[in-house]
Design a protein around this motif. Sequence first.
Motif, PDB file in Angstrom:
ATOM      1  N   THR A 154      17.563   6.893 -56.431  1.00 44.41           N
ATOM      2  CA  THR A 154      17.623   5.950 -57.555  1.00 44.41           C
ATOM      3  C   THR A 154      16.778   5.044 -58.217  1.00 44.41           C
TER       4      THR A 154
ATOM      5  N   ILE B 126      24.909   8.439 -55.368  1.00 45.41           N
ATOM      6  CA  ILE B 126      25.510   8.912 -56.869  1.00 45.41           C
ATOM      7  C   ILE B 126      25.244  10.363 -57.283  1.00 45.41           C
TER       8      ILE B 126
ATOM      9  N   SER C 129      20.900   6.416 -53.466  1.00 46.51           N
ATOM     10  CA  SER C 129      21.380   5.375 -54.000  1.00 46.51           C
ATOM     11  C   SER C 129      21.652   4.074 -53.054  1.00 46.51           C
ATOM     12  N   ASP C 130      21.248   4.091 -51.464  1.00 44.78           N
ATOM     13  CA  ASP C 130      21.350   3.238 -50.523  1.00 44.78           C
ATOM     14  C   ASP C 130      20.341   3.536 -48.800  1.00 44.78           C
TER      15      ASP C 130
END
Length: 712
Positions: A645, A700, A709-710
């Motif tokens: 992302t 996500i 996303s992380d």
Amino acid sequence: MELKKFTALIISAGLIVTGCSMLPSPGSTIKAPRVASAQVEEKEDAAAIAQNFLPAGAKFFPPSNPDKVGAVREKDLDGDLQDEIVATYKVGDNASDVGAMVLKKKEGKWQKVWEQKGFGYDLDLMDFADITGDARPEVLIGGTIGASAGNGLGIFQWQEGTLKELASTGYHKLEILQPGKITGEYGPDDRALLAVWQKDTGTAMMVNVLRWVGVGFISAEDMYKAYFPKVVDYYLQQLKQMPNAPFLWYYLADAQQKVGRPEDAIKSIETGLEKGLAIQGEYYPPAYQFEMVRAKALNDLGEYEKAIGVFNNILKAQARIPKPGEGNQPEEPAFLKKVRAQAYLNLGRSYEGLKQYDKARENYQKSKDISKSLYKEGTDDQILAMMPADKALRRLKGIKGFEKLSVYLSSLSPEERWQKLNELEKWGSEQNIAVKSLQAEDQDGGFPQTVLVDFSTDSKFVGGYADGHAIFWWDKDKFHSQVFYSADEDAHGFSPSFMVINARLSPGSDNTVEMGVVYDAASGGSGSPVPVYKVLRLEDDGRWWIVWSSPRTGWYNSHGKLTFAGHGIAEVILEGDSWYCGDGRDNIFHESNAGPHRHFQSTWERQGDGYVLKEKKTIPTAYNTLVEFIYALSTGDGEAEKWVTDKALVEKAKQMKLVQNPLGQNWMLDFKDPVAERQGPLKIIKDMSDPEKGVMINFIEKNGQYLISDIK
């Protein structure tokens, strides 16, 4: 890896010992590859690139075969969709310095990853062929040793980032029979075969068609009728020049028997023996060699009693008794042991034809025991030598089950047939035969009623092993049967682990009947179901012929499902996962039978006699995203950003050492919830001694795709 050598399974060669057939192995000149590296401009062609890596004083040296090919060729040897460069050269006029090298591009630089010299004073052959059937080409290099000795063939396979020798042999003439070039008794082969011609004496050549079976080469007897007509023609031409040569009549008879002309073979044997008797003293080959071919031809004609008498006479053959003063007679020579092994093997076939199965088994076992004694225990050579008799014993075991099934099913009246077929597995249990059966679907009506039966003569499928895979059908109430014995898997591809799970009849070209059949190749084992697909066609001779078999690579079928799309067999849909799929990404993380896996769906469309991949989809999951991200990060292909992302996550991943160098380190994943494979989170554990220090990856879902996303 231990080098695999050809076992001389050319029947004539195994029985006739001549000095001129013994050729040195090109593997004896193997030297350790020297790795060189040089950066070249991307716009340079292959020859210009290879020029930078030639040894001092070397010049490109093209092979004589294939015709009109250069010394520098490009081929994807390792399946990464990027061509390697293969070049052949010669250093001055030194006969030992005909060499070859392979260059591979790594991280933008070309490197020499393999090199070998000493192929001979000339280069007869440098070509590519998928010998092993893994959809990756082997490299075949044939160097000329001498006018009489012929050529030495080395077959090299890509292993662990370089080429390693797979097998070697001598030849005077070699034909590479690429997949589909000839069609055997069961259909085409998806592996390349080798037709090897080796000089015996005069213009006589020992010929065989060879197939790779994992540990070496065996005779591809199912291809003899397709290949040996040209051998018959060769000897007919030679006999025009030398009509009184017994050895030419012998080899003509041998070829005629292999091509399925037993009457002609017997006539040639009689002529050859007559020519031999006209020669003063000993003639070549000895009489028992002629008689071996005669007896095989008698077997082909169904004259088993006569064949048995001939084989028993052959078994009395003795080596020459030494004259006084010549010393003691040594142990029976190896060549006579090979003669006896062949005689017992074919004697077993005679008794099998008479349905005297106990005597057949006894003779097959004798052949196996003799073959075993010829080689060191546990070696590949010993395995290959025993294989014909071992296959015969396995096939014999299946014959009993097939005969019981045939007798029972042929006795069924039309009125009781449907009910009895539905109860066939129960009947098998009562007969101590393990049976798995399925009736083929007939969407259109009017096709022969057809049932497929996998069976074992044991009371149950021990280890999922089937002795045979039978087809029974009724055409206008006339009963027909056919069987593919698992013992002959190398020829037709029906593995002992196959169990039928679906089948559909369909109209074929020229008013023929075709059948698409789906088998589980793992039959309840790891990865099951593992669907493989075969298309069979009912030919005019009343036999089902294998038209097409699903490919060995690119067919992602672990834990899979295969369905017919629409009407008939024009299109099939395959679902499967990444376990052992071999796409270069399946070993980034450790994938066990239970998971994690990527999931695929592919549509295959009928074209001619085969199928082509129409569409392939990867099912979006968190695990698939992670695999693609690590792959892109490690290969530097510039695609890593599409899986996150935020672009900053790419740099963070590098800082957290998520680059695999080399690629394929089988990192472990820790996810207690199976749902995490689909949506995350996923925890990477690189050090199993301290799993708490893993790297957690969160995801996500966005527009039907999972993105990272992380990373923490």
